[in-house]
Design a protein around this motif. Structure first.
Motif, PDB file in Angstrom:
ATOM      1  N   MET A 240     -14.569 -59.509  58.198  1.00 21.02           N
ATOM      2  CA  MET A 240     -15.806 -60.275  58.300  1.00 21.02           C
ATOM      3  C   MET A 240     -16.958 -59.499  58.934  1.00 21.02           C
ATOM      4  SD  MET A 240     -14.907 -63.067  56.877  1.00 21.02           S
ATOM      5  CE  MET A 240     -16.323 -64.110  57.246  1.00 21.02           C
ATOM      6  N   ALA A 241     -16.690 -58.333  59.520  1.00 27.28           N
ATOM      7  CA  ALA A 241     -17.733 -57.575  60.221  1.00 27.28           C
ATOM      8  C   ALA A 241     -18.506 -56.712  59.229  1.00 27.28           C
ATOM      9  CB  ALA A 241     -17.101 -56.709  61.309  1.00 27.28           C
ATOM     10  N   GLN A 242     -19.677 -57.190  58.829  1.00 33.45           N
ATOM     11  CA  GLN A 242     -20.451 -56.470  57.823  1.00 33.45           C
ATOM     12  C   GLN A 242     -21.023 -55.154  58.345  1.00 33.45           C
ATOM     13  OE1 GLN A 242     -23.384 -59.115  56.171  1.00 33.45           O
ATOM     14  NE2 GLN A 242     -21.848 -60.557  55.363  1.00 33.45           N
ATOM     15  N   ASN A 243     -21.296 -55.079  59.658  1.00 35.80           N
ATOM     16  CA  ASN A 243     -21.855 -53.832  60.207  1.00 35.80           C
ATOM     17  C   ASN A 243     -20.785 -52.966  60.876  1.00 35.80           C
ATOM     18  OD1 ASN A 243     -21.309 -55.289  62.505  1.00 35.80           O
ATOM     19  ND2 ASN A 243     -23.409 -55.209  63.332  1.00 35.80           N
ATOM     20  N   ASN A 244     -19.530 -53.315  60.670  1.00 37.53           N
ATOM     21  CA  ASN A 244     -18.368 -52.553  61.176  1.00 37.53           C
ATOM     22  C   ASN A 244     -18.205 -52.616  62.695  1.00 37.53           C
ATOM     23  OD1 ASN A 244     -17.973 -51.664  58.497  1.00 37.53           O
ATOM     24  ND2 ASN A 244     -19.356 -49.924  58.835  1.00 37.53           N
ATOM     25  N   ARG A 245     -19.051 -53.343  63.378  1.00 35.34           N
ATOM     26  CA  ARG A 245     -18.965 -53.438  64.834  1.00 35.34           C
ATOM     27  C   ARG A 245     -18.368 -54.793  65.225  1.00 35.34           C
ATOM     28  NH1 ARG A 245     -24.539 -52.789  67.360  1.00 35.34           N
ATOM     29  NH2 ARG A 245     -23.347 -52.396  69.286  1.00 35.34           N
ATOM     30  N   ILE A 246     -17.361 -54.761  66.103  1.00 36.86           N
ATOM     31  CA  ILE A 246     -16.662 -55.971  66.516  1.00 36.86           C
ATOM     32  C   ILE A 246     -16.562 -55.983  68.039  1.00 36.86           C
ATOM     33  CG2 ILE A 246     -14.508 -57.290  66.362  1.00 36.86           C
ATOM     34  CD1 ILE A 246     -13.962 -55.739  63.722  1.00 36.86           C
ATOM     35  N   GLY A 247     -16.900 -57.099  68.647  1.00 37.09           N
ATOM     36  CA  GLY A 247     -16.786 -57.218  70.093  1.00 37.09           C
ATOM     37  C   GLY A 247     -15.446 -57.810  70.497  1.00 37.09           C
ATOM     38  N   TYR A 248     -14.935 -57.351  71.616  1.00 39.79           N
ATOM     39  CA  TYR A 248     -13.659 -57.879  72.135  1.00 39.79           C
ATOM     40  C   TYR A 248     -13.825 -58.104  73.636  1.00 39.79           C
ATOM     41  CZ  TYR A 248      -8.590 -58.440  72.776  1.00 39.79           C
ATOM     42  OH  TYR A 248      -7.341 -58.929  73.058  1.00 39.79           O
ATOM     43  N   ILE A 249     -13.615 -59.353  74.069  1.00 42.31           N
ATOM     44  CA  ILE A 249     -13.707 -59.690  75.489  1.00 42.31           C
ATOM     45  C   ILE A 249     -12.289 -59.836  76.029  1.00 42.31           C
ATOM     46  CG2 ILE A 249     -14.598 -61.313  77.198  1.00 42.31           C
ATOM     47  CD1 ILE A 249     -16.722 -62.125  75.113  1.00 42.31           C
ATOM     48  N   ALA A 250     -11.880 -58.895  76.877  1.00 40.40           N
ATOM     49  CA  ALA A 250     -10.532 -58.905  77.451  1.00 40.40           C
ATOM     50  C   ALA A 250     -10.556 -59.595  78.809  1.00 40.40           C
ATOM     51  CB  ALA A 250     -10.009 -57.479  77.590  1.00 40.40           C
ATOM     52  N   SER A 251      -9.394 -60.081  79.226  1.00 42.05           N
ATOM     53  CA  SER A 251      -9.302 -60.834  80.474  1.00 42.05           C
ATOM     54  C   SER A 251      -9.125 -59.912  81.678  1.00 42.05           C
ATOM     55  CB  SER A 251      -8.143 -61.829  80.397  1.00 42.05           C
ATOM     56  OG  SER A 251      -6.924 -61.158  80.087  1.00 42.05           O
ATOM     57  N   TYR A 252      -7.922 -59.406  81.879  1.00 37.17           N
ATOM     58  CA  TYR A 252      -7.612 -58.547  83.021  1.00 37.17           C
ATOM     59  C   TYR A 252      -6.792 -57.343  82.545  1.00 37.17           C
ATOM     60  CZ  TYR A 252      -7.812 -63.236  85.211  1.00 37.17           C
ATOM     61  OH  TYR A 252      -8.143 -64.505  85.586  1.00 37.17           O
ATOM     62  N   PRO A 253      -6.823 -56.236  83.258  1.00 41.58           N
ATOM     63  CA  PRO A 253      -5.945 -55.108  82.923  1.00 41.58           C
ATOM     64  C   PRO A 253      -4.538 -55.346  83.473  1.00 41.58           C
ATOM     65  CG  PRO A 253      -7.344 -54.507  84.775  1.00 41.58           C
ATOM     66  CD  PRO A 253      -7.784 -55.875  84.326  1.00 41.58           C
ATOM     67  N   ILE A 254      -3.844 -56.316  82.878  1.00 45.29           N
ATOM     68  CA  ILE A 254      -2.504 -56.682  83.328  1.00 45.29           C
ATOM     69  C   ILE A 254      -1.512 -56.407  82.200  1.00 45.29           C
ATOM     70  CG2 ILE A 254      -3.351 -58.397  84.966  1.00 45.29           C
ATOM     71  CD1 ILE A 254      -2.693 -60.572  82.945  1.00 45.29           C
ATOM     72  N   PHE A 255      -0.236 -56.519  82.517  1.00 45.00           N
ATOM     73  CA  PHE A 255       0.808 -56.209  81.555  1.00 45.00           C
ATOM     74  C   PHE A 255       0.609 -56.993  80.258  1.00 45.00           C
ATOM     75  CE2 PHE A 255       3.206 -55.568  85.646  1.00 45.00           C
ATOM     76  CZ  PHE A 255       3.186 -54.185  85.577  1.00 45.00           C
ATOM     77  N   GLY A 256       0.623 -56.275  79.135  1.00 43.45           N
ATOM     78  CA  GLY A 256       0.510 -56.890  77.827  1.00 43.45           C
ATOM     79  C   GLY A 256      -0.892 -56.965  77.274  1.00 43.45           C
ATOM     80  N   VAL A 257      -1.914 -56.912  78.135  1.00 42.98           N
ATOM     81  CA  VAL A 257      -3.291 -57.036  77.647  1.00 42.98           C
ATOM     82  C   VAL A 257      -3.728 -55.808  76.842  1.00 42.98           C
ATOM     83  CG1 VAL A 257      -5.706 -57.150  78.371  1.00 42.98           C
ATOM     84  CG2 VAL A 257      -4.054 -58.775  79.297  1.00 42.98           C
TER      85      VAL A 257
ATOM     86  N   MET B 299      -6.998 -52.128  59.628  1.00 42.46           N
ATOM     87  CA  MET B 299      -6.251 -52.340  58.386  1.00 42.46           C
ATOM     88  C   MET B 299      -7.157 -52.909  57.294  1.00 42.46           C
ATOM     89  SD  MET B 299      -2.738 -54.507  57.854  1.00 42.46           S
ATOM     90  CE  MET B 299      -3.469 -55.994  58.536  1.00 42.46           C
ATOM     91  N   THR B 300      -8.050 -53.831  57.647  1.00 46.68           N
ATOM     92  CA  THR B 300      -8.940 -54.428  56.651  1.00 46.68           C
ATOM     93  C   THR B 300     -10.288 -53.721  56.559  1.00 46.68           C
ATOM     94  OG1 THR B 300      -9.690 -56.028  58.315  1.00 46.68           O
ATOM     95  CG2 THR B 300      -7.893 -56.708  56.863  1.00 46.68           C
ATOM     96  N   ASN B 301     -10.593 -52.893  57.557  1.00 50.10           N
ATOM     97  CA  ASN B 301     -11.870 -52.169  57.566  1.00 50.10           C
ATOM     98  C   ASN B 301     -11.675 -50.844  58.289  1.00 50.10           C
ATOM     99  OD1 ASN B 301     -14.457 -51.185  57.856  1.00 50.10           O
ATOM    100  ND2 ASN B 301     -15.339 -53.111  58.601  1.00 50.10           N
ATOM    101  N   PRO B 302     -11.373 -49.776  57.571  1.00 51.03           N
ATOM    102  CA  PRO B 302     -11.104 -48.478  58.218  1.00 51.03           C
ATOM    103  C   PRO B 302     -12.248 -47.969  59.083  1.00 51.03           C
ATOM    104  CG  PRO B 302     -10.445 -48.448  55.905  1.00 51.03           C
ATOM    105  CD  PRO B 302     -11.224 -49.707  56.119  1.00 51.03           C
ATOM    106  N   ARG B 303     -13.459 -48.489  58.860  1.00 59.80           N
ATOM    107  CA  ARG B 303     -14.619 -48.034  59.643  1.00 59.80           C
ATOM    108  C   ARG B 303     -14.874 -48.926  60.862  1.00 59.80           C
ATOM    109  NH1 ARG B 303     -15.379 -48.056  54.519  1.00 59.80           N
ATOM    110  NH2 ARG B 303     -16.336 -50.127  54.553  1.00 59.80           N
ATOM    111  N   ALA B 304     -14.033 -49.923  61.074  1.00 57.66           N
ATOM    112  CA  ALA B 304     -14.261 -50.881  62.159  1.00 57.66           C
ATOM    113  C   ALA B 304     -14.202 -50.203  63.521  1.00 57.66           C
ATOM    114  CB  ALA B 304     -13.230 -51.999  62.094  1.00 57.66           C
ATOM    115  N   GLN B 305     -15.132 -50.597  64.368  1.00 56.57           N
ATOM    116  CA  GLN B 305     -15.204 -50.073  65.737  1.00 56.57           C
ATOM    117  C   GLN B 305     -15.194 -51.259  66.700  1.00 56.57           C
ATOM    118  OE1 GLN B 305     -17.915 -46.671  66.970  1.00 56.57           O
ATOM    119  NE2 GLN B 305     -18.989 -48.366  67.925  1.00 56.57           N
ATOM    120  N   ILE B 306     -14.251 -51.228  67.644  1.00 57.40           N
ATOM    121  CA  ILE B 306     -14.101 -52.325  68.596  1.00 57.40           C
ATOM    122  C   ILE B 306     -14.835 -51.985  69.883  1.00 57.40           C
ATOM    123  CG2 ILE B 306     -12.465 -53.849  69.759  1.00 57.40           C
ATOM    124  CD1 ILE B 306     -12.247 -53.736  66.654  1.00 57.40           C
TER     125      ILE B 306
END
Length: 661
Positions: A416-433, A446-453
């Motif tokens: 769904m990211a037309q400009n290849n940029r995707i934001g990700y808001i993480a919680s804490y640097p804890i186990f599993g995150v 996998m769906t957008n090889p140019r995607a940047q998080i």
């Protein structure tokens, strides 16, 4: 005192030595003191430092500098030579001096290496003084300092040298980095703070009091050292209690923690991560007949907050309601709220037991120690704490593999990211995150090889969602839905969503916690005769269940394009069926390191302890100093670098667990 008395003492010491010699030989161990020259590596480059005159703990004197005359002593420096020998005559003379008015006054000369002492001059003085039970022996010491390496024992020793500069104590020798900081935090002292003589005397007295109680358990030192056992005990009880508890009370409190002390010292070796919703501890047929399975259970839920102020608690309360629907009258359910910290939690958990609870779920990670403290008092009650990677054998922990659903929402975001940029808001640097962040990034790739998080954190200063949208990012992944209710997805403050050209937020999909499925699994296994724990069992069982068990789900928006929706369903089917592994592919980290060549996935332990990010992620894992004070408690408890966090005394602000996901 007559020479004859000293000679009689030698004969008694000799008999003890001969007995010790026979026992050690029968055990296949060397009957003689260790030899430092044999321990040090060839071409040794260790530096030597003069420490000066030290009151050496006698039990730390374990050997000699060189091999000369070691056959005259046992490993504990009991004599072995005939009472007519020249050696015996000198021993008897020293014994006579010790029993007389002058005593043994000359300090021994020895080397210290990794906290143990090896005598260069004064072996017979050590033998006489140890025979009479001297707790400390004065000695002039030279310290051999090994080069700093990645070996945990060496790293811990370097921490000891800093500890010794301030405390001048040799009685505690930890084997794991960070343990000296933990001890100082329990004592209310800062690193480098100079100890007063009264503090040294008090600590020595209290530690030896504790050590005597612990040694009565006869735990092999290779499993747990007394000082390591003390750290866990101090997690539950204040240091001052060592001056108040009777010997019987102290021994009881220590004995109750025996298996937990073993597990806590072994740490990763003791933790068993269970990833399937199946009971592996069912009773045998004979045990089943002897002790029939219960036909009714009283189940308690202890929460740090309440449903009105916390969606995290609301999710667990919905899990409780699921139990009511599934088991009906077979279970009696009760909730306890606002156990804001360990001090408040302990009486609340105690009350739950007093009210008849047979199973207690404590739903907040920072309450794990309070859970343990009550659990060891009531071994017949089953206790669980909602956390992960906790090395306690008396309680079980549970959490969810949320990274699996994150992989699906990552694939949706990439599509769904037309400009290849995707934001990700993480919680804490804890186990599993970090595993969740990376799974999301791999799904997007996998769906957008140019995607940047573009990674942001809710536990640091700032407004991550507003900042990402203001920066032109139109697809954002935020926290996960606490329940299956559709409103959380539509609210667009949970899951992954898209901002259209008009500035409207459009929901795409969200991972979902389904706690009822986990609670059903636990209660069903108990009804089936499960939850068997053998006496002396020191394994710490951590449940980490995923989409195949139903504990983790995903809700997809009806506004998704049909093709994207169908693809997400295909991924969901693969994850639920165990045929898809998000990490079984070629993966490169931000620093260019090849983390996987695609021929295998990662173990549960590797996923939980993942501390790196994929190369299509822009951003980093925050340091502890960057984390907001209100969030630091969670990171101290479950942080991926928790063993390296300076252990400082601090207040305990109430945590916002709605950001835990």
């Amino acid at each position: 005192m007559s020479i004859q008395t000293a000679a009689d003492e030698y004969n008694l010491a000799l008999k003890q030595g001969q007995k010790e010699y026979r026992e050690l030989v029968m055990e296949g161990r060397s009957p003689y003191p260790a030899v430092l020259d044999d321990i040090l590596p060839e071409n040794n480059t260790d530096s030597v430092v003069d420490v000066g005159l030290v009151e050496i703990p006698s039990d730390r004197i374990i050997g000699t500098k060189s091999a000369g005359r070691i056959t005259a002593f046992t490993a504990s420096f009991r004599p072995l030579l005939d009472n007519k020998s020249e050696f015996a005559a000198k021993w008897i003379s020293l014994c006579d001096a010790h029993l007389g008015e002058t005593g043994i006054t000359d300090p021994i000369l020895c080397y210290e290496y990794l906290g143990n002492f090896y005598v260069q001059e004064g072996n017979k003085r050590v033998s006489v003084l140890r025979y009479f039970g001297a707790p400390r022996i004065p000695g002039t010491v030279k310290r051999i300092v090994p080069p700093l390496t990645d070996d945990p024992r060496i790293q811990a020793y370097y921490e000891f040298m800093d500890f010794y500069k301030a405390s001048h104590l040799y009685c505690v020798q930890f084997r794991h980095p960070g343990d000296y900081a933990r001890l100082l935090a329990h004592l209310g002292k800062k690193s480098g703070e100079i100890w007063e003589e009264s503090e040294r005397r008090t600590f020595n007295a209290y530690f030896h009091y504790f050590r005597d109680a612990f040694c009565a358990l006869q735990v092999p030192p290779e499993e747990v050292l007394p000082e390591e056992a003390l750290l866990l005990w101090l997690d539950l009880y204040p240091f001052q209690d060592l001056g108040r508890l009777s010997t019987a009370e102290l021994k009881k409190s220590v004995a109750a923690l025996r298996e937990d002390m073993v597990a806590n010292t072994k740490k990763q070796e003791a933790v068993k991560v269970q990833t399937k919703a199946e009971d592996t501890s069912k009773a045998s047929i004979l045990e089943w007949f002897i002790s029939a399975s219960p036909d009714h259970l009283n189940v308690a839920f202890v929460h740090q907050m309440n449903p009105g102020s916390s969606t995290w608690v609301l999710g667990h309360e919905e899990g409780k309601e699921h139990l009511k629907r599934v088991f009906g009258d077979r279970v009696s359910l009760r909730s306890y709220f606002d156990a804001a910290n360990s001090e408040l939690a302990e009486p609340i958990i105690e009350q739950a037991v007093a009210d008849g609870a047979q199973v207690v779920f404590v739903t907040a990670p920072p309450l794990s120690r309070a859970t343990l403290k009550i659990a060891v008092k009531y071994p017949k009650v089953r206790f669980l704490n909602c956390s992960v990677d906790q090395a306690y054998s008396s309680i079980r922990t549970y959490y969810g593999r949320i990274y699996e659903a994150k992989f699906i929402t990552g694939a949706i975001a990439g599509a769904m990211a037309q400009n290849n940029r995707i934001g990700y808001i993480a919680s804490y640097p804890i186990f599993g995150v970090p595993a969740s962040i990376n799974a999301f990034a791999l799904g997007a790739q996998m769906t957008n090889p140019r995607a940047q998080i573009e990674l942001r954190w809710s536990c640091v200063q700032g407004m991550p969602q507003a900042d990402l949208l203001a920066d032109g990012i139109r697809v954002v992944s935020n926290r996960d839905a606490p329940t299956q209710a559709k409103m959380y997805l539509d609210f667009c403050n949970y899951g992954t969503y898209l901002m259209n050209d008009r500035g409207d937020l459009i929901p795409l999909g969200t991972p979902v916690w389904v706690w009822g499925k986990f609670y059903e699994f636990v209660i069903r296994s108990i009804f089936a005769g499960g939850w068997k724990r053998d006496k002396g069992e020191s394994t710490a069982l951590n449940y980490w269940l995923g989409m195949d068990s139903g504990v983790i789900g995903i809700r997809l928006s009806e506004k998704l394009p049909e093709g994207v929706h169908q693809f997400a369903e295909i991924l969901k089917k693969g994850l639920c069926g165990g045929t898809l592994d998000p990490f079984r592919r070629r993966i490169t980290a931000q620093d260019g390191t090849l983390r996987s060549d695609g021929t295998r996935g990662f173990t549960p332990e590797e996923l939980l302890h993942m501390d790196w990010l994929c190369d299509n992620i822009v951003g980093s894992i925050p340091t502890f100093d960057q984390i907001l004070p209100i969030s630091q408690q969670m990171v101290r408890e479950l942080g991926i670098y928790r063993d390296k966090i300076p252990a400082e005394k601090e207040g305990k602000p109430r945590e916002d667990f709605d950001r835990i996901r």
